[in-house]
Design a protein around this motif. Sequence first.
Motif, short mmCIF file in Angstrom:
data_model
loop_
_atom_site.label_atom_id
_atom_site.label_comp_id
_atom_site.label_asym_id
_atom_site.label_seq_id
_atom_site.Cartn_x
_atom_site.Cartn_y
_atom_site.Cartn_z
N ILE A 594 9.82 -5.34 -1.33
CA ILE A 594 9.86 -4.31 -0.29
C ILE A 594 9.02 -4.78 0.89
CG2 ILE A 594 7.90 -2.92 -1.14
CD1 ILE A 594 10.01 -0.51 -0.47
N LEU A 595 9.48 -4.46 2.09
CA LEU A 595 8.81 -4.93 3.29
C LEU A 595 7.82 -3.90 3.79
CD1 LEU A 595 11.97 -6.26 5.15
CD2 LEU A 595 10.36 -7.56 3.76
N ARG A 596 6.82 -4.39 4.49
CA ARG A 596 5.84 -3.50 5.10
C ARG A 596 6.53 -2.47 6.00
NH1 ARG A 596 0.42 -3.36 7.38
NH2 ARG A 596 -0.16 -4.94 5.89
N SER A 597 7.54 -2.93 6.75
CA SER A 597 8.23 -2.02 7.67
C SER A 597 8.89 -0.88 6.90
CB SER A 597 9.26 -2.79 8.47
OG SER A 597 10.16 -3.44 7.61
N GLN A 598 9.47 -1.20 5.75
CA GLN A 598 10.11 -0.15 4.97
C GLN A 598 9.08 0.84 4.44
OE1 GLN A 598 12.05 -2.94 2.28
NE2 GLN A 598 14.04 -2.36 3.10
N LEU A 599 7.94 0.32 3.99
CA LEU A 599 6.90 1.19 3.45
C LEU A 599 6.39 2.15 4.52
CD1 LEU A 599 4.85 -1.32 1.26
CD2 LEU A 599 6.31 0.55 0.47
N THR A 600 6.17 1.62 5.73
CA THR A 600 5.65 2.53 6.77
C THR A 600 6.66 3.61 7.12
OG1 THR A 600 6.36 0.96 8.45
CG2 THR A 600 4.05 0.87 7.80
N VAL A 601 7.93 3.24 7.12
CA VAL A 601 8.95 4.26 7.41
C VAL A 601 8.92 5.33 6.32
CG1 VAL A 601 11.43 4.69 7.55
CG2 VAL A 601 10.44 2.74 8.76
N LEU A 602 8.81 4.90 5.06
CA LEU A 602 8.77 5.86 3.97
C LEU A 602 7.57 6.80 4.12
CD1 LEU A 602 9.69 3.66 0.87
CD2 LEU A 602 11.13 5.27 2.10
N LEU A 603 6.41 6.22 4.48
CA LEU A 603 5.21 7.03 4.62
C LEU A 603 5.34 7.97 5.81
CD1 LEU A 603 2.32 4.46 3.95
CD2 LEU A 603 3.37 6.09 2.36
N LYS A 604 5.80 7.43 6.93
CA LYS A 604 5.92 8.22 8.16
C LYS A 604 6.78 9.47 7.93
CE LYS A 604 6.08 8.89 12.72
NZ LYS A 604 4.91 9.14 13.56
N HIS A 605 7.90 9.25 7.24
CA HIS A 605 8.81 10.38 7.04
C HIS A 605 8.51 11.14 5.75
CE1 HIS A 605 11.29 9.38 10.50
NE2 HIS A 605 11.10 8.12 10.18
N LYS A 606 7.42 10.78 5.12
CA LYS A 606 6.97 11.48 3.90
C LYS A 606 8.08 11.58 2.85
CE LYS A 606 3.31 13.71 6.27
NZ LYS A 606 2.27 14.71 6.30
N ILE A 607 8.68 10.48 2.58
CA ILE A 607 9.75 10.47 1.57
C ILE A 607 9.09 10.28 0.21
CG2 ILE A 607 11.90 9.35 0.89
CD1 ILE A 607 12.25 8.60 3.82
N PHE A 608 8.43 11.34 -0.25
CA PHE A 608 7.70 11.29 -1.52
C PHE A 608 8.51 11.99 -2.59
CE2 PHE A 608 3.97 11.86 1.58
CZ PHE A 608 4.03 10.52 1.94
N ASN A 609 8.22 11.65 -3.82
CA ASN A 609 8.92 12.30 -4.93
C ASN A 609 8.68 13.80 -4.92
OD1 ASN A 609 9.78 9.87 -5.67
ND2 ASN A 609 8.50 9.65 -7.48
N GLU A 610 7.48 14.20 -4.47
CA GLU A 610 7.10 15.61 -4.55
C GLU A 610 7.95 16.48 -3.63
OE1 GLU A 610 5.18 13.16 -5.01
OE2 GLU A 610 4.38 13.67 -6.97
N ASN A 611 8.44 15.90 -2.53
CA ASN A 611 9.33 16.71 -1.70
C ASN A 611 10.72 16.09 -1.64
OD1 ASN A 611 8.56 14.54 -0.27
ND2 ASN A 611 7.83 15.64 1.54
#
Lengths: 725, 725
Positions: A594-611
Amino acid sequence: MLSAAYESLDYDTCVNSAWLDEERTMGYKYVVKKDVARWLVVLLTAVLTALVACVIDMAIECLSGYKYTWLKQYTDYGVATNLMIIPFLLWAAMNIGPTLLAAFLGSYIEPVAAGSGIPQVKCYLNGVKVPRVVRIKTLVSKALGVIMSVLGGLAVGKEGPMIHSGAVIAAGVSQGKTTSFKHDFGFFEYFREDHEKRDFVSAGAAAGVAAAFGAPVGGVLFSLEEGASFWNQGLTWRVFFGAMMSTFTLNLVLSAYNGFPGKLNYNGLLNFGKFDDLTYEIWEFIPFLLMGVMGGLLGALYNHINLKLTAFRMRYIQKPWQKIIEAAVVAFVTAVVAFLMMYLIHDCRAADTQSSEYPIQMFCGIGEENAAAAIWFQTPERSVRSLFHDTSDSYHWSTIGVFFVCYFFLACWTYGLGIPAGLFIPTLLCGAAWGRLVGMLLCLFFPDQKWVDEGKYALVGAGAMLGGVVRMTLSLTVILMECVGNITFGLPLMIVLMVAKWVGDFFNEGIYDIHIQMQGVPIMAWDAPPLSNNIYASEVMNRPVVTLKSVERVGHIVNILKANTYNGFPVVDSIPTSENVCYFKSFGTLRGVILRSQLTVLLKHKIFNENAEVWQNSKVDIHLFRISYPRYFTLDEVDLNPEDMNCTVDLRPFYNPSPYSVVTCTALPRIFNLFRALGLRHLIVVNDNNEVVGMVTRKDLVKYRIWKHRGQMGLEELVIYNNVS
Amino acid sequence: MLSAAYESLDYDTCVNSAWLDEERTMGYKYVVKKDVARWLVVLLTAVLTALVACVIDMAIECLSGYKYTWLKQYTDYGVATNLMIIPFLLWAAMNIGPTLLAAFLGSYIEPVAAGSGIPQVKCYLNGVKVPRVVRIKTLVSKALGVIMSVLGGLAVGKEGPMIHSGAVIAAGVSQGKTTSFKHDFGFFEYFREDHEKRDFVSAGAAAGVAAAFGAPVGGVLFSLEEGASFWNQGLTWRVFFGAMMSTFTLNLVLSAYNGFPGKLNYNGLLNFGKFDDLTYEIWEFIPFLLMGVMGGLLGALYNHINLKLTAFRMRYIQKPWQKIIEAAVVAFVTAVVAFLMMYLIHDCRAADTQSSEYPIQMFCGIGEENAAAAIWFQTPERSVRSLFHDTSDSYHWSTIGVFFVCYFFLACWTYGLGIPAGLFIPTLLCGAAWGRLVGMLLCLFFPDQKWVDEGKYALVGAGAMLGGVVRMTLSLTVILMECVGNITFGLPLMIVLMVAKWVGDFFNEGIYDIHIQMQGVPIMAWDAPPLSNNIYASEVMNRPVVTLKSVERVGHIVNILKANTYNGFPVVDSIPTSENVCYFKSFGTLRGVILRSQLTVLLKHKIFNENAEVWQNSKVDIHLFRISYPRYFTLDEVDLNPEDMNCTVDLRPFYNPSPYSVVTCTALPRIFNLFRALGLRHLIVVNDNNEVVGMVTRKDLVKYRIWKHRGQMGLEELVIYNNVS
């Protein structure tokens, strides 16, 4: 030394679930649409590149016209009144003024716009991300700057910057958005990845060459020589199409500008004029070969001096104001040299032998004019044309000799200044000067031979000199052939260029490569170093590796992203096997990357399991990742609450499940070929059980470099340094 | 359908211990020596290719001279005596005679020498081993055969065979041995691997194009268009050097032959004559575009007819004697058509308007000659030149119209006969004919316009037609530019070729591709099929996999080699892990790959553990593997005693310890890119624990093919069949 500041482009596509989802919804219509869009982008790029080139061309021609007309008046007046200090001061001022503007643009406004731009384009095509190199701001600075540089009378050309312009335009058009103006037009979103962008940049560079020299085939070959590892037939055709359309547009506009609208094969469109009858005899290969050797030697000398100068500059001339002062000094010295030559050399010729547009009489008799002034009183490009085509008694040999010596050092000093400026024309001019000297010498020995043509030898000399400096062969031969509109003379040109390259390579490298290396850019060579099969992946790789699990806590991801600067993280199964089976510490079985860019996008948009139910309904697709290309969020832009830190992210739909990997005993050349042929950014090294033990990046490979000098050869390992300045 | 008969070349090098041993003993001197040898091989190839081309050229010119002089005498005599049956019979006999010889060479002696050779060279460069394609016997058959074909008056050209000749010569020279004559010269042994050989063949093909058309840059681009996936800068330069030297040698010899020794830019050396002033106006792009469309349509028609004809031939004309008869029939029909045209069309022109070397008066008045005869009474290449350069009133439109229709079908019928014969010239001739018709039509509408030049339109038509048939763009444009010695006309040519290709591609594929596909050759496309990311390695791969252990019993190896035809065997650790962790049956952990050729060499030389002290002293090195390249031993040639069968072989020093592998979830495009970019022959598919579960070969990938016709597009899966004939 290699700078750690340069990141690699990622030519590899990440085939994750989001990508597959998109592909499933799109049918073949989408494929066709994308293909049509590609042609459209290339067409647009070509036309815009040609138009920019036209603007540069016309601005230079027009402004230079004013400059030299004015200077001529004052010079004539100075001669009449015997007060030569006035035209001299005026000349100096008219050199320094535009040069200051160019230096301001190249130092304060956009430092990456300084220089010819070819090294930067070369790096980009090689797969190195050079910051800000394809911005609109760079384009504007470059175009304005090069007009000013040429207007400033410096030993510079406009061709390199035109090529750079093409690259910028291609990158801009294909992305459908601009970072400089912060506007997203919303179209061509599917081209927002390094892979596509780079293809377009190679088309843009080719269009730039085509516009700069009127050499469409040469443009294609230039792109090929500089970026060929990712070449394929479809791309070749698009690049060729772009180059042709660029030449077409340029010729259309310029023929109208010159008063022959629609006359596309008008000879004035050839940069260096048309050679109609370039015949040669077989024995002429002897002087040609010797001239090739000469070109190689002079080129190596040029490169050597410029190398020392560049090292000096990197140490002592770092601040923008220092660069501006240096540029002004060079502009002044150029004016001094030119004026002194004109003032001191009493080489009078009948007015009708000169092709100069602004003939100056100086102290010559009536109906005569000063030959030294004739070379200087025009742009360098016109001077090349004069040396190629002027009749045989246009110059005394001493005039050309003095001019060559002065211009050689001036050109060498000028290249590397903080101004946008190309190298081709001044180098060609130097070569044309000594080539014409050779022609004159031959004239002396074989006075009545039909084959002795000074212009022809000027052309050969120009080719030899340029080959000796830049060390390109194929594209350069074709560019020169197309520039002079003659095919049959291709063979001598090729031989001369090849000999010049071989002789030059014996001493040092091409000027562009020297500058690239001085910058510490991790550029990949064409082949792996020879005899490097005994270097294994286990020696090349980076350890330890920072890995992530398939399902990971947000806090952990944030910590990892903060703690290091890596751009790719292997995703692994959590349980490493027992230590005793492998030589290297295992970080778990490889699952993906996984790329850093993908991780930041996931974090930015809060794509977490909890929501998950929130974002799964709103359809997280590849669009989310593309929209922020190429400048993804930094960690500071991601604002996370403390409670977010305890959430978890399921990386499985997002990571690349089939990254390229090699085992520890893989030899360096095999890794090199993978990187070179596939344009990789990361390569995972695994042990025999597919457990991650290390990671290879571009810099790990590039640091092994072969050196070849004066018949010696060896392998050296470069040091990677963190650029602190 | 794909034929299983074609094996893949192996561009990958096997970095095993033997290889490393060699590398350790060799220093950088060896690297330099190998590099110098490469240039030498290219130079030799270029010179020899040019000489072969000269021999073909001169033989055709000389023999055709005799033929047409003789025919002219009898025709004139026939007209005088009103007994036209005699010249007709003579003509028919002089067509059929050489054609029979050509057909004999192409059917009995060496069937692979039949046809143009370009498809075969294309396949080879693509990485397919076409049996016997680069043998000396093929070269001789091809060269002799093409002389006879052209002499036979058929609608054929000599260019394709010249390109093939270059490829054969390159393969021969670089290997330093000949299989046809069973002689090993012993030099260049280090070039005996597919990788090196293929690089040389691409240089040879380029030299062939350069010699055939006098187009060095076109030659390089041809090689690039056909084999670009393995391109790099060093290779490009060598290829360019070879192409240039080939043109140089050819021009040197031919200029001497034509009576202008040393005059290398003599216009007669241009195949189609020199266009001095190819000017064009902007609005001429409208007829050019329309002609491009026309060329595409006619090309598609040509390809369609030829496709049907080839299918018919593959079914009904298989035996050599049948092929010979067909060739004779075509030769006869050609003579009939030519004779009838000359006999029936009463198109008389003043003798001085005709450029024919053997003007025939027929029934025309004194001082006049028959225009139809003028086209037929020369080789097709000369006819092209006539149509390009003859003055505007040389032919009546109906003469050219009838000629076009007849020649179109004749050319279509001729291509695919069992004779060595190229396609370029007849296609150009067809195109030149209808192009000239267009020119005449424009003359009618715009009678007094300077820009209407029938020759120019003939050139455009020729380009459009050729583009519509072969569907190349970049290389073809440059070849045509170099052929007519004119650069400024490049843009219209490119546009026309591109439009012709687009229009043609709407209906079917290029003629070479059609023939390649009819043969079932597994040729790789440039890109993976679009939208194929949902096809995984697990679906593509072959199972079960035949594996070997690191130390294996001889009897087992022999049995495995006998039982199947695979060429690569994964070497694995013996104990597969438990079945439940993976979806696919595991064949053990991957250790490396060993090739069939390596195994046979080991068996042949009895490199068994039991007599290790014998062979370890005698130094088993890479030489042993190279010496038998490219035709390794078959199992029958390996004679093993029964007691040998129980010996064991330690494969560890010989297998490739780091083969490329992918995991089961890898998408098809990623596998495709690996194959394409690295020239792989085998790719191992492993599960997440690096255990072998399958194997992918070229055919497994190639069978997924995209089809595009009439705006439709889709993915099809080809069937692999075992060629039993």
